[in-house]
Scaffold this motif. Structure first.
Motif, PDB file in Angstrom:
ATOM      1  N   THR A  73       0.887  -1.412   0.086  1.00  0.00           N
ATOM      2  CA  THR A  73       0.110   0.014   0.126  1.00  0.00           C
ATOM      3  C   THR A  73       0.857   1.164  -0.001  1.00  0.00           C
ATOM      4  OG1 THR A  73      -1.734  -1.171   1.135  1.00  0.00           O
ATOM      5  CG2 THR A  73      -1.720   1.348   1.203  1.00  0.00           C
ATOM      6  N   ASP A  74       1.906   1.253   0.869  1.00  0.00           N
ATOM      7  CA  ASP A  74       2.931   2.299   0.876  1.00  0.00           C
ATOM      8  C   ASP A  74       3.444   2.832  -0.427  1.00  0.00           C
ATOM      9  OD1 ASP A  74       2.099   2.903   3.428  1.00  0.00           O
ATOM     10  OD2 ASP A  74       3.900   2.104   4.300  1.00  0.00           O
ATOM     11  N   GLU A  91       1.190   4.480  -2.762  1.00  0.00           N
ATOM     12  CA  GLU A  91       0.871   5.600  -2.305  1.00  0.00           C
ATOM     13  C   GLU A  91       1.927   6.439  -2.456  1.00  0.00           C
ATOM     14  OE1 GLU A  91      -1.200   5.485   1.626  1.00  0.00           O
ATOM     15  OE2 GLU A  91      -3.083   4.461   0.705  1.00  0.00           O
TER      16      GLU A  91
END
Length: 280
Positions: free
Chosen positions: A15-16, A19
């Motif tokens: 997810t990082d 993002e």
């Protein structure tokens, strides 16, 4: 971040990645971890490779197994590589199946016969994937003996199969302690032209004479020094920082990956200085 520095892509920080869009040279992943995850996973990887190229490091080819090559699996790997425009498929110079999956990477006996056996299987895989197969030197904790050294075995396989090598610097260090050989001599004697890329990782020190390649800790200073030596011997090769357990935040991993950048920069500076002071 240099294009020659990569990180293993892990779901813990995926997810990082999406993002934050971190500056990284490339991401390394295991194809078989993505096969069963469907179209959503494919779209995720498409987003990741918009940021940086992908390379692949497999887990279950079992190139040294007594079982026949799983041709269906290899064809699945090829389709994955083609779908995501992945040029490199690396695997372990070991086996993990014999009449069933063994769930561990087991070392080969270091004999000329075993090296030739593996080389023929490598050729079969390369014919299917239409790319060189890149073989990693593995850590091992029991020596089954044989007529060849580990180094001689690796070099024979690479020469007979005409394949590439993945130089795992931490595995060299761990094995040099556990099996009492000179890590610098080992690295120096590998064929530079066959080294496609490299790995660096952390390990645990169980006893003075037993180190374990866990990929679960920061890289030790002795291993950083050995990486710098590998660059001196073979020039800069793309290098992946591996972390499979006790995974810290992505920002912390990127800071450690910056140390690979520093090793490469220091090598280049020494190289430029040597050239500039050469009286010739």
């Amino acid at each position: 971040m240099r294009r020659t520095v990569g990180l293993g892509l892990r779901r813990e920080f995926l997810t990082d990645v999406l993002e934050l869009e971190p500056q990284i040279g490339f991401w390394e992943l295991a194809p078989e971890n993505w096969f069963p995850r469907g179209s959503q996973a494919q779209r995720t990887l498409d987003r990741v490779r918009e940021q940086a190229p992908l390379t692949s490091h497999g887990l279950s080819l079992s190139i040294g197994s007594p079982d026949p090559i799983d041709v269906g699996f290899v064809k699945q790997v090829k389709a994955f590589l083609d779908r995501f425009n992945i040029a490199i498929y690396s695997e372990h110079l070991s086996y993990c199946s014999a009449g069933g999956h063994l769930y561990d990477l087991l070392p080969m006996p270091f004999t000329a016969e075993a090296a030739s056996y593996v080389a023929e299987r490598v050729k079969q895989v390369q014919d299917i994937i239409e790319r060189p197969l890149v073989l990693e030197n593995v850590s091992y904790y029991a020596n089954f003996g044989g007529e060849l050294s580990e180094l001689e075995f690796i070099n024979q396989v690479a020469e007979e199969a005409d394949c590439k090598l993945l130089l795992d610097v931490n595995n060299v260090f761990v094995n040099s302690v556990n099996h009492r050989y000179n890590a610098h001599d080992f690295i120096r004697s590998l064929p530079s032209a066959r080294i496609s890329y490299g790995h660096i990782a952390g390990h645990s020190e169980e006893y003075d004479d037993l180190f374990v390649d866990t990929h679960g800790a920061d890289v030790k200073q002795e291993v950083w020094q050995l990486l710098a030596f590998a660059y001196e011997c073979h020039g800069i090769f793309p290098t992946v920082l591996e972390r499979d357990f006790n995974i810290p935040p992505l920002t912390q991993l990127l800071q450690e990956a910056d140390k690979v950048v520093s090793c490469q920069t220091n090598y280049e500076r020494r190289d430029v200085k040597a050239v500039s002071t050469d009286p010739a």
